[in-house]
Scaffold this motif. Structure first.
Motif, PDB file in Angstrom:
ATOM      1  N   UNK A   1       0.888  -1.163   0.000  1.00 40.31           N
ATOM      2  CA  UNK A   1       0.000   0.000   0.000  1.00 40.31           C
ATOM      3  C   UNK A   1       0.925   1.211   0.000  1.00 40.31           C
ATOM      4  N   UNK A   2       0.985   1.934  -1.111  1.00 37.66           N
ATOM      5  CA  UNK A   2       1.935   3.041  -1.234  1.00 37.66           C
ATOM      6  C   UNK A   2       1.576   4.248  -0.368  1.00 37.66           C
ATOM      7  N   UNK A   3       0.318   4.369   0.012  1.00 41.83           N
ATOM      8  CA  UNK A   3      -0.083   5.495   0.866  1.00 41.83           C
ATOM      9  C   UNK A   3       0.412   5.318   2.295  1.00 41.83           C
ATOM     10  N   UNK A   4       0.460   4.049   2.774  1.00 40.51           N
ATOM     11  CA  UNK A   4       0.866   3.796   4.159  1.00 40.51           C
ATOM     12  C   UNK A   4       2.222   3.113   4.274  1.00 40.51           C
ATOM     13  N   UNK A   5       2.706   2.527   3.172  1.00 43.32           N
ATOM     14  CA  UNK A   5       3.958   1.766   3.214  1.00 43.32           C
ATOM     15  C   UNK A   5       3.796   0.384   3.807  1.00 43.32           C
ATOM     16  N   UNK A   6       2.556  -0.034   4.076  1.00 40.36           N
ATOM     17  CA  UNK A   6       2.270  -1.321   4.700  1.00 40.36           C
ATOM     18  C   UNK A   6       2.056  -2.388   3.612  1.00 40.36           C
ATOM     19  N   UNK A   7       2.503  -3.629   3.841  1.00 38.12           N
ATOM     20  CA  UNK A   7       2.281  -4.678   2.850  1.00 38.12           C
ATOM     21  C   UNK A   7       0.786  -4.956   2.645  1.00 38.12           C
ATOM     22  N   UNK A   8       0.406  -5.272   1.407  1.00 44.18           N
ATOM     23  CA  UNK A   8      -0.955  -5.747   1.144  1.00 44.18           C
ATOM     24  C   UNK A   8      -1.071  -7.171   1.668  1.00 44.18           C
ATOM     25  N   UNK A   9      -2.239  -7.514   2.165  1.00 45.86           N
ATOM     26  CA  UNK A   9      -2.447  -8.825   2.787  1.00 45.86           C
ATOM     27  C   UNK A   9      -2.651  -9.932   1.753  1.00 45.86           C
ATOM     28  N   UNK A  10      -2.291 -11.141   2.163  1.00 46.68           N
ATOM     29  CA  UNK A  10      -2.588 -12.390   1.451  1.00 46.68           C
ATOM     30  C   UNK A  10      -1.929 -12.509   0.096  1.00 46.68           C
ATOM     31  N   UNK A  11      -0.744 -11.959  -0.019  1.00 48.87           N
ATOM     32  CA  UNK A  11       0.074 -12.162  -1.205  1.00 48.87           C
ATOM     33  C   UNK A  11       1.113 -13.213  -0.822  1.00 48.87           C
ATOM     34  N   UNK A  12       1.171 -14.291  -1.578  1.00 50.04           N
ATOM     35  CA  UNK A  12       2.054 -15.410  -1.236  1.00 50.04           C
ATOM     36  C   UNK A  12       3.512 -14.974  -1.198  1.00 50.04           C
ATOM     37  N   UNK A  13       4.301 -15.521  -0.251  1.00 48.57           N
ATOM     38  CA  UNK A  13       5.729 -15.214  -0.207  1.00 48.57           C
ATOM     39  C   UNK A  13       6.463 -15.969  -1.325  1.00 48.57           C
ATOM     40  N   UNK A  14       7.780 -15.880  -1.340  1.00 45.29           N
ATOM     41  CA  UNK A  14       8.593 -16.628  -2.289  1.00 45.29           C
ATOM     42  C   UNK A  14       8.151 -18.093  -2.262  1.00 45.29           C
ATOM     43  N   UNK A  15       7.826 -18.655  -3.437  1.00 46.17           N
ATOM     44  CA  UNK A  15       7.350 -20.030  -3.485  1.00 46.17           C
ATOM     45  C   UNK A  15       7.699 -20.667  -4.817  1.00 46.17           C
ATOM     46  N   UNK A  16       7.596 -21.981  -4.862  1.00 44.29           N
ATOM     47  CA  UNK A  16       7.916 -22.681  -6.097  1.00 44.29           C
ATOM     48  C   UNK A  16       7.519 -24.135  -6.053  1.00 44.29           C
ATOM     49  N   UNK A  17       7.778 -24.768  -7.182  1.00 40.52           N
ATOM     50  CA  UNK A  17       7.481 -26.194  -7.345  1.00 40.52           C
ATOM     51  C   UNK A  17       8.520 -26.740  -8.297  1.00 40.52           C
ATOM     52  N   UNK A  18       9.101 -27.886  -7.982  1.00 45.98           N
ATOM     53  CA  UNK A  18      10.043 -28.514  -8.899  1.00 45.98           C
ATOM     54  C   UNK A  18       9.917 -30.021  -8.783  1.00 45.98           C
ATOM     55  N   UNK A  19      10.410 -30.696  -9.794  1.00 51.36           N
ATOM     56  CA  UNK A  19      10.298 -32.140  -9.770  1.00 51.36           C
ATOM     57  C   UNK A  19      11.041 -32.810 -10.907  1.00 51.36           C
ATOM     58  N   UNK A  20      11.022 -34.118 -10.843  1.00 50.50           N
ATOM     59  CA  UNK A  20      11.596 -34.970 -11.880  1.00 50.50           C
ATOM     60  C   UNK A  20      10.480 -35.792 -12.499  1.00 50.50           C
ATOM     61  N   UNK A  21      10.537 -35.960 -13.824  1.00 51.63           N
ATOM     62  CA  UNK A  21       9.539 -36.756 -14.541  1.00 51.63           C
ATOM     63  C   UNK A  21      10.256 -37.799 -15.393  1.00 51.63           C
ATOM     64  N   UNK A  22       9.780 -39.042 -15.297  1.00 59.15           N
ATOM     65  CA  UNK A  22      10.257 -40.113 -16.171  1.00 59.15           C
ATOM     66  C   UNK A  22       9.133 -40.458 -17.130  1.00 59.15           C
ATOM     67  N   UNK A  23       9.424 -40.456 -18.427  1.00 60.70           N
ATOM     68  CA  UNK A  23       8.450 -40.844 -19.443  1.00 60.70           C
ATOM     69  C   UNK A  23       8.990 -42.079 -20.152  1.00 60.70           C
ATOM     70  N   UNK A  24       8.164 -43.120 -20.272  1.00 58.15           N
ATOM     71  CA  UNK A  24       8.607 -44.350 -20.925  1.00 58.15           C
ATOM     72  C   UNK A  24       9.041 -44.041 -22.358  1.00 58.15           C
ATOM     73  N   UNK A  25       9.927 -44.874 -22.899  1.00 59.63           N
ATOM     74  CA  UNK A  25      10.431 -44.663 -24.262  1.00 59.63           C
ATOM     75  C   UNK A  25       9.292 -44.650 -25.270  1.00 59.63           C
ATOM     76  N   UNK A  26       8.246 -45.421 -25.026  1.00 60.47           N
ATOM     77  CA  UNK A  26       7.105 -45.492 -25.942  1.00 60.47           C
ATOM     78  C   UNK A  26       6.108 -44.347 -25.723  1.00 60.47           C
TER      79      UNK A  26
END
Length: 192
Positions: free
Chosen positions: A68-93
């Motif tokens: 909030x630029x008027x008060x300098x206070x963070x807006x509520x309910x905005x997710x912090x630093x986050x992510x998703x990662x993984x490994x996938x195996x796909x059959x040759x066929x």
């Protein structure tokens, strides 16, 4: 063999509307209120890297800072630093694939304490498989897939930093709501 994307954003808003906690006739409630000026800035990244013909490493990463630029206070309910990662195996066929994922978020400590509670960081593990039934059982099934997932394998108790909490009440199992415990899903998907 590899694809990556990075998007940076910086947005300024006038007359931004935010839902804030209020007390109305002695009862805790919420009300949409105007925020004169607000900013959202951050970066998102995604990647998909083939480590071999059958194994791929994939993921996403997101960071957003909202103020909030008027008060300098963070807006509520905005997710912090986050992510998703993984490994996938796909059959040759290409008949099936299996994957393991980790979904995570950093602790959320940049908050407006009059509107939300801080949240702890977390990491949850998941497994999944996709079976192409048109290749494994019957070509006449067309693009039909059986998708099986198991999420939060270690049964981690965690809260998303983007989940609403009623600040008039103490932290409990439902304030803010805990994310689902270990869970399983089976999906049959057919595309025409």
């Amino acid at each position: 063999r590899a694809s990556m994307s990075v998007t940076a954003y910086y947005d300024r808003f006038r007359d931004f509307v935010e839902t804030v906690p209020v007390t109305y006739l002695g009862t805790s409630s919420t009300q949409p209120q105007n925020v004169e000026r607000a900013s959202l800035e951050g970066v998102e990244g995604a990647w998909n890297i083939l480590l071999s013909r059958q194994v791929g490493f994939f993921g996403t990463l997101t960071y957003t800072r909202a103020t909030n630029l008027a008060t300098g206070v963070p807006l509520a309910y905005v997710a912090p630093l986050n992510g998703r990662s993984g490994l996938r195996y796909t059959s040759a066929s290409g008949d099936y694939s299996v994957n393991g994922t980790i979904e995570w978020a950093a602790a959320k400590t940049r908050i407006d304490p009059t509107q939300e509670y801080p949240t702890d960081g977390y990491a949850v593990l998941g497994l999944g498989a996709v079976l192409r039934l048109d290749r494994l059982i019957e070509p006449g099934l067309g693009d039909t897939r059986l998708i099986v997932t198991a999420d939060n394998l270690l049964n981690t108790a965690y809260r998303s930093g983007a989940t609403y909490a009623n600040i008039a009440y103490p932290v409990s199992l439902t304030n803010p709501l805990l994310e689902p415990a270990r869970n399983f899903a089976v999906t049959l998907r057919h595309r025409f």
